[in-house]
Scaffold this motif. Structure first.
Motif: not given
Length: 651
Positions: A500, A524-525, A554, A558
């Motif tokens: 990430y 993708d959080l 988020y 992301s």
């Protein structure tokens, strides 16, 4: 000494992917059973299975499990403490069905837990055998559906030597760990915590009188992480707590105040990503022997009966497990910058040690090995205020090669997982694979990493994707400005949470990185918050913010929503059976890069979970990444290795 000039990255090296995996084993856990020492070996060459090995005092060893058995628990998905021993008997969780098995000397494994209604629905870990040997207490994780909310974590008691229906002793907390019975068997101690905390955030140490049912919360709660309860012979209870910023040793005695046993500005504990960590032991004479971490390096220390602390003179820089092993002796799993982990016994008076399970004989000239240098460098927080971060720097190292005159080496910025893990100083051929070819490597202990106290660990709270990225950029800038690496040929790589950070560091207009490698990382959080296992299902509440209330954060953090900024070539490596970061995460980022015609390579490994365990896949992943960098940075691969080039689309 005469050096031949050759482009960085293309240096010939004995540290090939074949050598990285050849006879490689993962040594992590060990137990002492009477005069014998038993340890686990994760074996990539055997499909990644875990075998147990018992060594007698005369040096003879025996492999305990049949070849078709894999000793590994899936509790919390990360596992750990999937086996234990007592009086020659072994209990273990089998990876195939997750049932608990009993293995008597010379016998065959026999299941002692019921077969669940759904395959692998009941999972067991972290057991303790009662003093009378008749029963076991352990953690049971019961899956009743497919969602993370359909999981119960409990402490159960069951018969040790015959099949039985487990009796639930502790239920209600979201998570439990470390059930430990007192020497008289009358009191149970355990750890518990609830969402959204992780075990390094806020845990409670609880004891219960098994006769009266009376419970006492000994320590822990908001702002305090308690780890590794250990009973002493007199009925007092030792444990680790970070109540003073560092995980240090404390003692609970019924009717008395909590007593500080070891107070030191260094880390003794490690984050409980897996069960069964053991960073200290109590000897029969009363000494406490512990591993402490400072600036990335471990040492073994003895606390004497008078409270004095004596650091032993040993060659180890990384110590994974410490167990009492007889009068004045501990057994450890330990390694150094020039030696992989081995199993040893250490005399705590003389510092003399005996090798029980030697590291594999690599047959590599030590002149090829790069020794890590701890560095501290300036960085910033989310507001731009100055702060310091830490890393281990590995310079390129070769006894016969150097880069062309005036050419600085390319660098790989290594991002550990967790993200509350830490860089390790133990010899890793995964690192030497790169440094012996002419790469520099910096393994970054960004804010949030373990080993620098609770305050440093908490710098990441609410700031994942900010502080970690800032520290990786700062490490790269610091080393480039110091003239140690080529600022135009810096790459970034990481797995899991490190994947990430890798993607987040690349998906920005000012990225300094020429390329990146994402190993089963988060793109993708939002998807991670919605589709992951129970243990981490609320982890992002503290690292990012509660979801969906903080949805905008988020989305903003992301990488999948910033692919328009991602222009550096990327290789993505993913396990097909990953339940922690599912393949859909990797495929989203790959599809986005393909659509934008950014150079990208993607390899999906069948049969792999979160991290690669099979030797053929470990080899292919390493060589593919090298081939990728060669194509992107423009150097040739050593022809003698016969590396299959990876396909880089849109290059």
């Amino acid at each position: 000494m005469t050096f031949a000039e050759q482009p960085h990255g293309s240096w010939p090296t004995p540290i090939t992917s074949e050598v990285v995996v050849a006879a490689a084993v993962r040594l992590a856990e060990l137990c002492v059973d009477g005069a014998d020492v038993v340890w686990s070996e994760g074996r990539p060459a055997e499909g990644g299975r875990t075998q147990l090995v018992r060594r007698a005092p005369d040096g003879t060893t025996v492999e305990l499990l049949p070849e078709d058995r894999n000793c590994r628990t899936a509790v919390h998905e990360y596992g750990g403490a999937g086996w234990w021993v007592r009086d020659g008997v072994t209990w273990f969780a089998d990876w195939a069905d997750q049932r608990l098995y009993r293995l008597a000397p010379g016998g065959e494994p026999e299941p002692i837990t019921p077969e669940p209604a759904t395959p692998r629905a009941d999972r067991y870990a972290d057991g303790d055998v009662a003093p009378d040997g008749a029963t076991i207490v352990c953690v049971r994780e019961r899956h009743t559906g497919s969602a993370s909310t359909d999981v119960q974590n409990e402490i159960v008691r069951l018969a040790a030597h015959a099949p039985s229906e487990p009796e639930v002793l502790v239920s209600g907390p979201d998570f439990v760990a470390a059930p430990r019975l007192s020497p008289d068997g009358g009191t149970l101690a355990w750890l518990q915590w609830n969402h959204p905390s992780m075990p390094w955030d806020a845990t409670q140490l609880v004891v219960r009188d098994l006769t009266t049912g009376e419970e006492t919360v000994v320590a822990g709660g908001p702002g305090e992480s308690v780890l590794e309860p250990r009973w002493e012979a007199d009925g007092s209870l030792l444990f680790l707590s970070d109540r003073t910023d560092w995980w240090n040793v404390y003692r609970f005695t019924p009717g008395a105040d909590i007593e500080s046993v070891v107070r030191i500005n260094a880390e003794i504990g490690v984050p409980s990503w897996v069960f069964g960590t053991s960073r200290y032991a109590v000897l029969g004479e009363g000494q406490v022997v512990f591993a402490r971490s400072r600036a990335g390096y471990d040492a073994l220390v003895v606390r004497g009966l008078d409270g004095s602390l004596t650091e032993l003179d040993l060659p180890f820089s990384a110590i994974r497990t410490v167990r009492a092993a007889g009068p004045g002796t501990v057994a450890v799993v330990a390694g150094s910058p020039t030696s992989e982990p081995g199993v040893y016994t250490v005399d705590v008076v003389t510092s003399e040690y005996e090798t029980l399970r030697a590291p594999r004989d690599l047959g590599i000239d030590p002149a090829f090995l790069s020794v890590p240098e701890p560095i501290t460098f300036p960085s910033v927080d989310a507001s731009g205020a100055r702060r310091q971060a830490h890393a281990l720097f590995y310079p390129p190292t070769h006894p016969e090669r150097r880069g062309p005159q005036g050419e600085l080496p390319p660098m790989l910025v290594e991002i550990h997982g967790g993200p509350t893990s830490a860089a390790s100083t133990v010899l890793s051929l995964d690192v030497q694979y790169w440094t012996s070819r002419g790469f520099a490597v910096v393994d970054v202990d960004y804010g949030g990493s373990t080993g620098y106290g609770r305050a440093y660990r908490e710098e990441l709270l609410g700031e994942w994707g900010v502080i970690d990225v800032a520290d990786c950029l700062a490490a790269a800038a610091y080393l480039a400005a110091a003239g140690r690496v080529d600022g135009a040929r810096m790459c970034i790589r990481g797995g899991s949470a490190g994947g990430y950070t890798t993607l987040a560091a690349l998906a920005r207009e000012d990225t300094p990185f020429a390329a990146g490698a994402d190993l089963y990382g988060v793109a993708d959080l939002e998807a991670l918050a919605a589709d992951t296992h129970k243990f981490e299902s609320r982890y992002l509440d503290r690292l990012v913010g509660p979801y969906p209330e903080a949805r905008e954060v988020y989305v903003d953090r992301s990488p999948i929503h910033h692919v328009d900024l991602l222009s550096s070539p990327l290789i993505v490596l993913q396990g097909a059976e990953d339940a922690i970061v599912p393949p859909s995460q990797s495929e989203k980022i790959v599809d986005a890069l393909r659509s934008r015609r950014v150079p990208v390579a993607y390899l999906l490994f069948e049969g792999e979970q979160h991290g690669f365990r099979r030797s053929e896949n470990i080899r292919r992943a390493l060589d593919a990444e090298l081939s990728f960098y060669g194509q992107v940075l423009g150097f040739e691969l050593p022809a003698e290795e016969g590396i299959e080039p990876v396909v880089v689309e849109n290059l």
